[in-house]
Design a protein around this motif. Structure first.
Motif, PDB file in Angstrom:
ATOM      1  N   CYS A 130       0.851  -1.199   0.000  1.00 44.30           N
ATOM      2  CA  CYS A 130       0.000   0.000   0.000  1.00 44.30           C
ATOM      3  C   CYS A 130       0.886   1.249   0.000  1.00 44.30           C
ATOM      4  CB  CYS A 130      -0.901  -0.031   1.233  1.00 44.30           C
ATOM      5  SG  CYS A 130      -1.923   1.452   1.444  1.00 44.30           S
ATOM      6  N   GLY A 131       0.285   2.394  -0.272  1.00 45.27           N
ATOM      7  CA  GLY A 131       1.010   3.652  -0.208  1.00 45.27           C
ATOM      8  C   GLY A 131       1.512   3.966   1.188  1.00 45.27           C
ATOM      9  N   CYS A 132       0.917   3.338   2.219  1.00 48.36           N
ATOM     10  CA  CYS A 132       1.379   3.559   3.593  1.00 48.36           C
ATOM     11  C   CYS A 132       2.657   2.776   3.882  1.00 48.36           C
ATOM     12  CB  CYS A 132       0.296   3.186   4.589  1.00 48.36           C
ATOM     13  SG  CYS A 132      -0.092   1.409   4.669  1.00 48.36           S
ATOM     14  N   GLY A 133       3.077   1.946   2.901  1.00 49.88           N
ATOM     15  CA  GLY A 133       4.311   1.191   3.070  1.00 49.88           C
ATOM     16  C   GLY A 133       4.137  -0.201   3.645  1.00 49.88           C
ATOM     17  N   LYS A 134       2.894  -0.581   3.958  1.00 49.97           N
ATOM     18  CA  LYS A 134       2.639  -1.888   4.574  1.00 49.97           C
ATOM     19  C   LYS A 134       2.250  -2.926   3.514  1.00 49.97           C
ATOM     20  CE  LYS A 134       2.835  -0.394   8.949  1.00 49.97           C
ATOM     21  NZ  LYS A 134       3.773  -0.912   9.960  1.00 49.97           N
ATOM     22  N   LEU A 135       2.536  -4.193   3.853  1.00 55.79           N
ATOM     23  CA  LEU A 135       2.188  -5.294   2.969  1.00 55.79           C
ATOM     24  C   LEU A 135       0.761  -5.779   3.209  1.00 55.79           C
ATOM     25  CD1 LEU A 135       5.321  -7.649   2.954  1.00 55.79           C
ATOM     26  CD2 LEU A 135       4.627  -6.008   1.214  1.00 55.79           C
ATOM     27  N   LEU A 136       0.114  -6.225   2.146  1.00 56.55           N
ATOM     28  CA  LEU A 136      -1.212  -6.815   2.231  1.00 56.55           C
ATOM     29  C   LEU A 136      -1.350  -7.833   1.108  1.00 56.55           C
ATOM     30  CD1 LEU A 136      -3.813  -4.485   0.582  1.00 56.55           C
ATOM     31  CD2 LEU A 136      -1.465  -3.717   0.920  1.00 56.55           C
ATOM     32  N   CYS A 137      -2.417  -8.610   1.146  1.00 54.40           N
ATOM     33  CA  CYS A 137      -2.629  -9.611   0.101  1.00 54.40           C
ATOM     34  C   CYS A 137      -3.646  -9.105  -0.918  1.00 54.40           C
ATOM     35  CB  CYS A 137      -3.089 -10.935   0.707  1.00 54.40           C
ATOM     36  SG  CYS A 137      -4.786 -10.908   1.346  1.00 54.40           S
ATOM     37  N   VAL A 138      -3.483  -9.547  -2.170  1.00 52.77           N
ATOM     38  CA  VAL A 138      -4.446  -9.243  -3.227  1.00 52.77           C
ATOM     39  C   VAL A 138      -4.577 -10.474  -4.116  1.00 52.77           C
ATOM     40  CG1 VAL A 138      -3.939  -6.765  -3.245  1.00 52.77           C
ATOM     41  CG2 VAL A 138      -2.691  -8.295  -4.785  1.00 52.77           C
ATOM     42  N   ASN A 139      -5.630 -10.483  -4.937  1.00 58.36           N
ATOM     43  CA  ASN A 139      -5.859 -11.613  -5.839  1.00 58.36           C
ATOM     44  C   ASN A 139      -5.788 -11.204  -7.299  1.00 58.36           C
ATOM     45  OD1 ASN A 139      -6.178 -14.426  -5.651  1.00 58.36           O
ATOM     46  ND2 ASN A 139      -8.311 -14.279  -6.332  1.00 58.36           N
ATOM     47  N   GLY A 140      -5.302  -9.970  -7.537  1.00 54.37           N
ATOM     48  CA  GLY A 140      -5.209  -9.465  -8.894  1.00 54.37           C
ATOM     49  C   GLY A 140      -5.507  -7.984  -8.921  1.00 54.37           C
ATOM     50  N   PRO A 141      -5.530  -7.371 -10.108  1.00 52.61           N
ATOM     51  CA  PRO A 141      -5.804  -5.939 -10.217  1.00 52.61           C
ATOM     52  C   PRO A 141      -7.180  -5.575  -9.657  1.00 52.61           C
ATOM     53  CG  PRO A 141      -4.940  -6.825 -12.286  1.00 52.61           C
ATOM     54  CD  PRO A 141      -5.257  -8.002 -11.402  1.00 52.61           C
ATOM     55  N   GLY A 142      -7.292  -4.330  -9.163  1.00 54.37           N
ATOM     56  CA  GLY A 142      -8.558  -3.849  -8.627  1.00 54.37           C
ATOM     57  C   GLY A 142      -8.347  -2.976  -7.409  1.00 54.37           C
ATOM     58  N   ALA A 143      -9.430  -2.443  -6.871  1.00 52.12           N
ATOM     59  CA  ALA A 143      -9.383  -1.555  -5.705  1.00 52.12           C
ATOM     60  C   ALA A 143      -9.810  -2.328  -4.464  1.00 52.12           C
ATOM     61  CB  ALA A 143     -10.296  -0.349  -5.928  1.00 52.12           C
ATOM     62  N   ILE A 144      -9.057  -2.146  -3.391  1.00 50.54           N
ATOM     63  CA  ILE A 144      -9.390  -2.757  -2.097  1.00 50.54           C
ATOM     64  C   ILE A 144      -9.092  -1.765  -1.000  1.00 50.54           C
ATOM     65  CG2 ILE A 144      -8.924  -5.124  -2.883  1.00 50.54           C
ATOM     66  CD1 ILE A 144      -6.263  -4.966  -1.399  1.00 50.54           C
ATOM     67  N   THR A 145      -9.516  -2.089   0.217  1.00 50.24           N
ATOM     68  CA  THR A 145      -9.227  -1.248   1.386  1.00 50.24           C
ATOM     69  C   THR A 145      -8.036  -1.833   2.139  1.00 50.24           C
ATOM     70  OG1 THR A 145     -11.544  -0.603   1.611  1.00 50.24           O
ATOM     71  CG2 THR A 145     -10.131  -0.326   3.550  1.00 50.24           C
ATOM     72  N   CYS A 146      -7.043  -1.002   2.371  1.00 52.29           N
ATOM     73  CA  CYS A 146      -5.844  -1.455   3.074  1.00 52.29           C
ATOM     74  C   CYS A 146      -6.204  -1.797   4.522  1.00 52.29           C
ATOM     75  CB  CYS A 146      -4.766  -0.370   3.054  1.00 52.29           C
ATOM     76  SG  CYS A 146      -3.315  -0.756   4.070  1.00 52.29           S
ATOM     77  N   PRO A 147      -5.860  -2.975   5.010  1.00 53.15           N
ATOM     78  CA  PRO A 147      -6.178  -3.357   6.387  1.00 53.15           C
ATOM     79  C   PRO A 147      -5.312  -2.638   7.431  1.00 53.15           C
ATOM     80  CG  PRO A 147      -4.870  -5.074   5.346  1.00 53.15           C
ATOM     81  CD  PRO A 147      -5.180  -4.062   4.274  1.00 53.15           C
ATOM     82  N   TRP A 148      -4.301  -1.897   6.980  1.00 53.89           N
ATOM     83  CA  TRP A 148      -3.438  -1.155   7.906  1.00 53.89           C
ATOM     84  C   TRP A 148      -3.940   0.283   8.096  1.00 53.89           C
ATOM     85  CZ3 TRP A 148       0.323  -3.754  10.464  1.00 53.89           C
ATOM     86  CH2 TRP A 148       0.802  -4.946   9.909  1.00 53.89           C
ATOM     87  N   CYS A 149      -4.083   1.004   6.966  1.00 55.07           N
ATOM     88  CA  CYS A 149      -4.427   2.428   7.066  1.00 55.07           C
ATOM     89  C   CYS A 149      -5.890   2.711   6.724  1.00 55.07           C
ATOM     90  CB  CYS A 149      -3.512   3.251   6.164  1.00 55.07           C
ATOM     91  SG  CYS A 149      -3.696   2.904   4.384  1.00 55.07           S
ATOM     92  N   GLU A 150      -6.644   1.677   6.310  1.00 53.89           N
ATOM     93  CA  GLU A 150      -8.079   1.785   6.011  1.00 53.89           C
ATOM     94  C   GLU A 150      -8.394   2.738   4.862  1.00 53.89           C
ATOM     95  OE1 GLU A 150     -10.249  -0.191   7.205  1.00 53.89           O
ATOM     96  OE2 GLU A 150      -8.947  -1.142   8.679  1.00 53.89           O
ATOM     97  N   THR A 151      -7.429   2.965   3.963  1.00 55.98           N
ATOM     98  CA  THR A 151      -7.685   3.783   2.779  1.00 55.98           C
ATOM     99  C   THR A 151      -7.858   2.877   1.566  1.00 55.98           C
ATOM    100  OG1 THR A 151      -5.324   4.049   2.300  1.00 55.98           O
ATOM    101  CG2 THR A 151      -6.368   5.736   3.672  1.00 55.98           C
ATOM    102  N   SER A 152      -8.554   3.382   0.554  1.00 56.83           N
ATOM    103  CA  SER A 152      -8.766   2.602  -0.669  1.00 56.83           C
ATOM    104  C   SER A 152      -7.518   2.696  -1.544  1.00 56.83           C
ATOM    105  CB  SER A 152      -9.974   3.141  -1.427  1.00 56.83           C
ATOM    106  OG  SER A 152     -10.168   2.423  -2.632  1.00 56.83           O
TER     107      SER A 152
END
Length: 348
Positions: A306-328
């Motif tokens: 994410c732009g906040c610098g934290k790692l997260l999981c995804v399943n491909g292209p698209g928009a999701i909510t970051c579980p760290w900073c809660e931003t889209s």
């Protein structure tokens, strides 16, 4: 009967994630089972567990071996050896009965310190206090799990610095047997009303006594922490260092790289056990080989940033909510840029 206190001080830093931590839990249970079969140990041995990562805590106070229950070991970021020594000294002051003019106190405690890395705090004040006030009152055996520990620090603590490398099938079982035998030998000695400073003979195919500080290797692993964007649960990715020789007509050198060892689910207590004062350490993704899936939801990759610098999981292209900073945050198709990018890494 005078007690024989035995303290296990266990490195639970994030570099121990996976099989190493499980082996330590299983090995501890095996040691306790062995002690329960020995009459001298049953009468005299009392066991305590101190865990350390970014912080240090007593997770099992001193208790007779017959009543001891092996706790689940935590996991955290950092290797706070100084904090571990402070906690050990506080436990000795609190729990070990001293000899007075009126009564005999406990036998000299045995301490087994297990670590696989270098301290990430400043252990010097605690180390100096240990040597000034406690070293002569306890038998400390420092065990390096692999050759990446800071041997210069461990040798300042004790002459009994042991290197164990789990390279062959059956090595760990032999090592646990040696630990059990050393406690049993000490308990037998106190049962016969005498102190025993010696250690059982080493199986040199499995372990060796460090007589001089070993040259420190490069960092043995890279750890990265992320969160599942669906469940919000944390996970840890571990990469182990591999060194391969590269030879040409003109030169020969060793090239190191980091290869994926696994991705493991974490408990939230990981963050409580981690050092919040950790340095701003980075690693470039071009040095990391392999990208795992999410251990919680099964998403294709656990290595989105994410732009906040934290790692997260995804399943491909698209928009999701970051579980760290809660931003889209929106992810596009994977880039072919071979230069990689920097990402925050753990302290190991």
């Amino acid at each position: 009967m005078r007690r024989l206190p035995v303290f296990f001080v266990l490195d639970c830093s994030e570099s121990m994630v996976g099989e190493n931590l499980k082996n330590m839990e299983d090995g501890l249970q095996s040691v306790i089972r062995t002690l329960r079969t020995d009459p001298h140990a049953l009468e005299s041995v009392y066991v305590s567990i101190i865990a350390f990562a970014g912080i240090a805590k007593t997770i099992a106070p001193l208790v007779e071996v017959v009543s001891f229950y092996s706790p689940k070991l935590p996991l955290g970021g950092g290797t706070s050896l100084g904090a571990a020594l402070d906690t050990l000294m506080a436990e000795i002051d609190k729990s070990v009965v001293r000899t007075t003019s009126d009564m005999k106190g406990d036998w000299k405690p045995i301490v087994y310190l297990f670590t696989d890395g270098r301290p990430t705090d400043n252990p010097t004040p605690a180390l100096d206090r240990w040597n000034a006030k406690y070293a002569s009152k306890a038998n400390l055996i420092a065990v390096s799990l692999g050759k990446d520990a800071d041997f210069s620090i461990l040798k300042k603590l004790t002459e009994n610095v042991i290197v164990f490398e789990d390279t062959n099938d059956g090595d760990f079982k032999k090592f646990v047997t040696w630990i059990s035998a050393s406690v049993v030998a000490q308990s037998k000695s106190v049962g016969e009303n005498r102190e025993n400073q010696g250690l059982p003979v080493f199986d040199e195919s499995v372990m060796q006594l460090v007589k001089e500080p070993i040259a420190l290797a490069d960092e043995a692993c890279v750890t990265l922490v992320g969160r599942c964007h669906k469940t919000r649960k944390p996970y840890i990715i571990k990469y182990d260092r591999e060194v391969k020789p590269v030879t040409t007509r003109d030169f020969k050198l060793n090239v190191s790289s980091y290869h994926l060892a696994g991705c493991y689910p974490l408990e939230e207590e990981y963050f409580a056990w981690s050092d919040n004062k950790a340095a701003n350490l980075k690693v470039n993704t071009s040095a990391l080989m392999g990208s795992p899936g999410c251990p919680h939801c099964g998403n294709l990759t656990a290595f989105a940033v994410c732009g906040c610098g934290k790692l997260l999981c995804v399943n491909g292209p698209g928009a999701i909510t970051c579980p760290w900073c809660e931003t889209s945050v929106s992810f596009g198709p994977e880039s072919c840029d071979d230069g990689g990018f920097d990402v925050a890494r753990g302290r190991g």
